[in-house]
Write an enzyme that holds these catalytic residues in place. Structure first.
Site, PDB file in Angstrom:
ATOM      1  N   TYR A   1      16.863  30.051   9.831  1.00 37.85           N
ATOM      2  CA  TYR A   1      15.667  30.766  10.293  1.00 37.85           C
ATOM      3  C   TYR A   1      15.585  30.773  11.818  1.00 37.85           C
ATOM      4  O   TYR A   1      15.844  29.742  12.467  1.00 37.85           O
ATOM      5  CB  TYR A   1      14.404  30.068   9.780  1.00 37.85           C
TER       6      TYR A   1
ATOM      7  N   LYS B   1       0.835  -1.210   0.000  1.00 39.41           N
ATOM      8  CA  LYS B   1       0.000   0.000   0.000  1.00 39.41           C
ATOM      9  C   LYS B   1       0.867   1.256   0.000  1.00 39.41           C
ATOM     10  O   LYS B   1       2.080   1.171   0.280  1.00 39.41           O
ATOM     11  CB  LYS B   1      -0.909  -0.019   1.230  1.00 39.41           C
TER      12      LYS B   1
END
Ligand SMILES: *Cc1c(COP(=O)(O)O)cnc(C)c1O
Length: 345
Positions: free
Chosen positions: A242, A33
């Site tokens: 950042y 899957k």
């Protein structure tokens, strides 16, 4: 090199299926899957089929088209979500076997696709998907009039072999499935690693095939190498990235790497992950950006051109542990921008 190169070792994948198969005396299917746990359903399924897998499991019928194209007409393809409202055409077109989860699904399936093979999913205590024990006796009278190919259930705590939930679910499953004459399937990877009484007539491992939930002899399947764009020396007191979340306390060589959270490298790894240059650990400094990482390469001999995030030393579970997630999530989040190379077969 784009944002990096993901190398998927198909020989290791095949070896893992063979090793898991050798642990039981029954049929071993394969769960593919979510695009083969993020690694590419086509090459993954073809490799597992060559290794000997005859039956594949997917989550939803929409995954059936690509899988059928990969494995051809003879393989059995089972769908965990069963026969949902919009699924009839897909089940029919690709010869998919729904694992029916409720009386409604049984009635829908018998009405719309009479004679089309199906299995039944039983809920043995996880309370997620499948027929509930209280309803099963009545539903069984209808469902077992046509011959299901499989009765399956799923363990909630199979990553902990000693958890009492396993024995409880085993007992619940047996109450519902024993004596029906229908092949039974309870074990995913965790269940394969448990006692033979959990194996029944079929197992269906997923994560163990892909190098997660390592067992003895498990082989790493995924390697992720990321290119360095540029390097700079950061002076004591200067910050990186950042939010200024990391400050140099000595002259530090920082490599800026082409990959970020848009490639599945979660921002939760900021300041805590380690990348590798050969045997040299290179700590991630500052925040993970969308497309970039900043990595301390001060201990390397010269500036590296490539750093490794997933390798034989640091597998998906090791990386997952750093942020409190699981290898499954690391694999299925691997980004679409990586160049993919299949090796080993
Ligand atoms: C995903 C899944 C599996 C495979 O489990 P692994 O832990 O990856 O081996 C098996 N059965 C069901 C119902 C699943 O959803």
């Amino acid at each position: 090199m784009g944002t990096g190169r993901l190398t998927i070792d198909l020989a290791a994948l095949a070896a893992n299926w063979t090793a898991l198969d050798a642990m039981t005396g029954c049929e071993t299917a394969a769960v593919v899957k979510a695009d083969g746990y993020g690694l590419g359903i086509g090459p993954v399924a073809r490799t597992l089929q060559q290794a000997g897998a005859k039956r594949f499991f997917i989550a939803v019928a929409e995954e059936g088209h690509a899988l059928r194209a990969a494995v051809g007409p003879d393989a059995d393809i089972c769908v965990f979500s069963g026969h949902m409202e919009g699924d009839t055409e897909l089940l029919d077109a690709h010869g998919l076997v729904p694992m029916l989860n409720s009386l409604d699904q049984v009635l829908r399936h018998f009405e719309r696709l009479p004679g089309h093979p199906f299995g039944i999913q039983l809920d043995s205590g996880m309370n997620r998907l499948g027929m509930e024990p209280a309803d099963w006796e009545a539903v069984a009278e209808i469902a077992l009039t046509q011959q299901p190919v499989l009765l399956m259930s799923h363990l909630a705590c199979a990553d902990d072999a000693d958890h009492p939930m396993n024995a409880y679910q085993l007992q619940q499953f047996r109450k519902m499935a024993d004596g029906t004459g229908v092949p039974r399937c309870l074990a995913a990877t965790g269940g394969v690693l448990m006692k033979p009484e959990y194996h029944f007539e079929m197992t269906r491992p997923g994560i163990g095939l892909y190098g997660g939930m390592p067992f003895a002899d498990a082989k790493p399947v995924v390697h992720l190498d990321l290119p360095v764009i540029q390097c700079r020396t950061v002076q004591p007191g200067e910050t990186v990235g950042y939010g200024n979340t990391w400050t140099a306390d000595r002259p530090t060589r920082i490599a800026t790497v082409s990959a970020g959270y848009a490639d599945g490298i979660t921002r939760h790894l900021s300041n805590i992950a380690t990348l590798w240059h050969g045997d040299t650990p290179c700590p991630l400094r500052g925040r993970v950006s969308m497309d970039l990482l900043t990595v301390d390469v001060s201990d390397c001999d010269g500036d590296p051109e490539v750093l490794s995030l997933l390798n034989d030393r640091q597998g998906v579970d090791t990386l997952a542990d750093l942020t409190g997630t699981i290898g499954y999530e690391i694999l299925t989040q691997l980004g679409a921008r990586y160049g993919r190379a299949y090796s080993g077969l």
